[in-house]
Write a protein that holds these residues in place. Structure first.
Motif, PDB file in Angstrom:
ATOM      1  N   HIS A 147       0.823  -1.203   0.000  1.00 40.76           N
ATOM      2  CA  HIS A 147       0.000   0.000   0.000  1.00 40.76           C
ATOM      3  C   HIS A 147       0.861   1.259   0.000  1.00 40.76           C
ATOM      4  N   GLN A 148       1.955   1.168   0.685  1.00 40.23           N
ATOM      5  CA  GLN A 148       2.863   2.311   0.647  1.00 40.23           C
ATOM      6  C   GLN A 148       3.399   2.505  -0.760  1.00 40.23           C
ATOM      7  N   LYS A 165       2.136   1.452  -3.495  1.00 37.82           N
ATOM      8  CA  LYS A 165       1.054   1.857  -4.395  1.00 37.82           C
ATOM      9  C   LYS A 165       0.762   3.347  -4.242  1.00 37.82           C
ATOM     10  N   GLY A 166       0.790   3.794  -3.005  1.00 39.06           N
ATOM     11  CA  GLY A 166       0.512   5.201  -2.732  1.00 39.06           C
ATOM     12  C   GLY A 166       1.462   6.122  -3.464  1.00 39.06           C
ATOM     13  N   SER A 167       2.747   5.807  -3.386  1.00 37.97           N
ATOM     14  CA  SER A 167       3.685   6.709  -4.052  1.00 37.97           C
ATOM     15  C   SER A 167       3.673   6.497  -5.557  1.00 37.97           C
ATOM     16  N   CYS A 195       1.170   5.658  -7.498  1.00 38.36           N
ATOM     17  CA  CYS A 195       0.053   6.311  -8.166  1.00 38.36           C
ATOM     18  C   CYS A 195       0.156   7.823  -8.032  1.00 38.36           C
ATOM     19  N   SER A 196       0.894   8.277  -7.019  1.00 38.47           N
ATOM     20  CA  SER A 196       1.050   9.729  -6.873  1.00 38.47           C
ATOM     21  C   SER A 196       1.872  10.340  -8.000  1.00 38.47           C
ATOM     22  N   ILE A 197       2.805   9.576  -8.511  1.00 36.41           N
ATOM     23  CA  ILE A 197       3.553  10.113  -9.652  1.00 36.41           C
ATOM     24  C   ILE A 197       2.867   9.747 -10.965  1.00 36.41           C
ATOM     25  N   LYS A 223       0.867   0.883 -10.686  1.00 35.91           N
ATOM     26  CA  LYS A 223      -0.271   0.901  -9.766  1.00 35.91           C
ATOM     27  C   LYS A 223      -1.139  -0.335  -9.968  1.00 35.91           C
TER      28      LYS A 223
END
Lengths: 592, 150
Positions: B79-80, B82-84, B86-88, B94
């Motif tokens: 999840h961590q 994935k979080g970063s 998808c942020s970029i 993702k």
């Protein structure tokens, strides 16, 4: 990792200015530097003052040092050491700020966890500028809610935990109300504890007592022991003997408890209001679970004073292990006198006769039209523990009302007046039950007669159940009115016992046949709950095939009820639904 | 000539979108965050991402070697990540993350491992593409800025 921390603080007074929400002070917490960088850029673009922290601990330190330095906190969920929920919890308890959670994790339970822990929003990564543009609204909302909350606090309404749940974000961020907030937060925290069903007795030291299941059970036991009418806070407190508990807390809980009982009874009758008649509640003795504690209690419930009286009688079943929760009342009343086991028969008969005498208000002739409805279902179970369980766990003594075990010596062809409320009869383990009759009568009836069967042989206790009533009511809604055949009642005196062996479906069919739509004048106003019923149609179909199966299910249901109050509610509703399902099935059958 | 370079850069980016490497919306948002104060914002973010996520990938790799697998931990790591990612706007990554998390939920260790291999492939292939892109963008940089409306 302070990026841009300006001292230009945004105060609540500025809120009205055109500048708002520029300058909103946001504390951003995320262990992921990429996100931290991106989100803080977005926030800055929105005109907010952003402070970044890459771990929850240091964020918390910062907040502790400067309690009023921030307006809102945005935190990641998945972080090493202290995760976002922990941080959320601390913030809620200590500084009362609106907190927005964010994560790439969009699974429902995590989002829900965020909400239940008091987050005012949950954003799924990637975070867009649109999502952050409007976060200031949480600050405003919180302020507003806080004010409301304050009002509640003053009027004492906020006592009710449910209300707090409704507004989970009503915590102010402004310092002026901090004290109040603190209190509220405690409450919220406690509620969470409740939710998680933790037995946190340490919570007793907090301003608000956590009525954990254990504690509540103790309370209920105490109340039952005393009898609900005689149960005063002081005595309850003595009986409970829980350190840290005060008379006030008990008093308030007792009040809620009573309110709850009343609500429950209203709820039952409520949907079909206009039913349940007696203004005053009457309570029969209530039995606690397992029959171990079967002391008679009087419960105070209230029955909405709406007019019609209802009779509910439980039909009886064999002493053996068979549970027969649902019986069609009408069957009892009418013709079908199903096979009886001889012993039971006898006993039952006796009971009936005895009770008959108790019953006033039945006149010898009855006007069909006045007769609104007969509660279609009677409840019977060989092992009444089921009901006892409900009542003990649920504490819904209110329903317990009147016990009407019998009807006039066999000739009850008509009622001019009526009495009563639904009852449940608790029978000693050997298991003979008196029948319960539910019927509606014209308002003219004297409200609230109750005939507790205390002395009755074989009936050691009465149990009231909200549920049952509810079920019955829903059934009532369906039935267009019960009419004509009062001979049924006549039959009653003689053949009171209903064997529950026949399948439910059969019963329903029979019921259907007896229905006369026109006559149900009184019933028409009642709302129907078809949607709910529809949901369960399928389920019922399955179950109705086999009564014993259904019965078993019900029994199981009742057992599980011990688990917890909350679970109990759930179970109850499940139980209720099953009845509804039954009703639906009835409809289906009639249609076919 | 300059215009050509710019168009080339734009095409390059477009193909990253078209091939599914990048999420148009998210990446565009990143570009919009770039301004005078942060002229190289996007590149900085991506660099940061590759620097930090390398550690995370290593952690996941190690966690995948454990027996039995600690799915909760893997799920948390992922999840961590994935979080970063998808942020970029790393779209393919993702998706791999989502797949991985699904396998975690069902306790499918083999699926996790397989997906992780795939994920690493996407990870480095995106890295190459982005490096190339930024390198090119730097060359065209000033022009690009001039050409950009805003």
């Amino acid at each position: 990792m302070l990026v841009s921390r300006s001292n230009a603080s945004w105060k609540s007074e500025d809120r009205t200015s055109g500048q708002f929400p520029t300058g909103l002070r946001v504390l951003l917490v995320d262990d992921d530097n990429t996100c931290l960088k991106i989100v803080s850029s977005i926030l800055k673009k929105c005109g907010y003052e952003v402070t970044q922290k890459s771990d929850a601990e240091s964020a918390l330190d910062l907040l502790r040092k400067n309690k009023n330095g921030y307006d809102i906190v945005i935190s990641d969920v998945h972080m090493p050491d202290m995760d976002g929920f922990k941080l959320l919890e601390h913030i809620g308890l200590e500084m009362d700020l609106p907190v927005i959670m964010m994560s790439a994790d969009d699974s429902k339970d995590v989002v829900l966890k965020g909400v239940t822990h008091g987050a005012c929003d949950y954003l799924i990564k990637p975070i867009s500028i649109e999502a952050l543009k409007n976060i200031w609204q949480h600050v405003v909302r919180k302020k507003k809610q806080e004010l409301k909350e304050k009002d509640f606090e003053c009027s004492g309404i906020s006592e009710d935990g449910e209300q707090q749940q409704i507004s989970p974000e009503n915590f102010d961020y402004s310092s002026s109300v901090n004290e109040v907030n603190y209190k509220n937060l405690k409450k919220r925290k406690d509620e969470e504890d409740d939710e998680e069903e933790r037995d946190d007795t340490s919570a007793l030291k907090k301003p608000r007592v956590v009525w954990s299941n254990d504690l509540h059970q103790q309370f209920v036991n105490a109340v039952h022991q005393l009898g609900i009418e005689k149960a005063v806070p002081k005595k309850i407190l003595e009986l409970m003997n829980v350190p840290g508990l005060t008379r006030e807390k008990v008093a308030s809980h007792l009040q809620k408890f009573r309110l709850y009982l009343r609500k429950a009874s209203q709820h039952q009758s409520g949907r079909n209001n206009a039913f349940m008649g007696a203004p005053e509640a009457s309570f029969g003795p209530m039995s606690l679970m397992n029959g171990r504690n079967r002391q008679p209690l009087t419960a105070t419930g209230q029955i909405p004073s709406r007019s019609l009286a209802t009779f509910q009688a439980a039909a009886l079943s064999r002493p053996t292990a068979t549970y027969v929760p649902i019986v069609d009342q009408r069957n009892i009343f009418r013709f079908e006198t199903p096979k009886l086991t001889s012993e039971d028969d006898q006993q039952q008969l006796k009971n009936n006769v005895k009770q008959m005498n108790l019953f006033h208000g039945i006149s010898s002739s009855m006007k069909p039209k006045q007769f609104a409805t007969l509660h279609p279902f009677a409840q019977s179970s060989g092992d009444m523990n089921m009901e006892a369980d409900y009542s003990a766990q649920m504490d819904q003594p209110q329903q317990m009302t009147q016990i009407f075990n019998d009807i006039n010596g066999g000739n009850v062809s008509s009622f001019e007046s009526s009495v009563g409320q639904p009852n449940f009869i608790k029978v000693i383990p050997s298991g003979v039950h008196g029948p319960t009759y539910n019927s509606l009568y014209q308002p003219s009836t004297p409200p609230g007669n109750s005939f507790p069967l205390l002395s009755n042989s074989g009936m050691s206790t009465l149990t009231s159940k909200g549920m049952l009533q509810e079920e019955v009511n829903s059934e009532m809604q369906q039935s267009r009115g019960f009419v004509s055949n009062y001979d049924v009642l006549g039959g009653l005196g003689k053949n009171t016992v209903q064997m529950v062996n026949s399948s439910l479906a059969d019963n329903f069919l029979r019921i259907e046949g007896e229905r006369q739509p026109d006559t149900g004048v009184q019933n028409n106003p009642f709302p129907r709950q078809l949607s709910e019923e529809d949901l369960f149609t399928a389920f019922f179909k399955q179950n109705s095939q086999n009564q014993s199966k259904m019965t078993l299910t019900l029994t199981d249901t009742s057992r599980t009820i011990f688990l917890s109050n909350k679970a109990c509610m759930l179970q109850l509703s499940a139980f209720e639904n099953m009845y509804i399902v039954a009703v639906t099935a009835e409809i289906d059958l009639s249609g076919s | 000539m300059e215009r050509n370079l710019h168009r080339q850069l734009a095409n390059m980016k477009k193909s990253l979108f078209d091939q599914g490497y990048l999420d148009h919306e998210q990446f565009t948002q990143l570009e919009e965050l770039q301004d005078e104060a942060n002229p190289n914002f996007v590149e900085e973010v991506v660099t940061l991402y590759y620097r930090d996520s390398a550690r995370l990938i290593q952690n996941i790799e190690q966690a995948l070697e454990k027996n039995p697998l600690d799915f909760a931990k893997l799920d948390n790591y992922m999840h961590q990540f994935k979080g970063s990612s998808c942020s970029i706007g790393a779209r393919k990554l993702k998706n791999e993350c989502t797949q991985f998390i699904e396998y975690c939920k069902t306790g499918n260790g083999e699926g996790c491992k397989r997906t992780f291999q795939q994920l690493k492939k996407e990870y480095s292939s995106l890295k190459k593409k982005l490096e190339h892109y930024f390198q090119f963008a730097r060359q065209v940089g000033p022009l690009e800025k001039a050409c950009r409306p805003k």
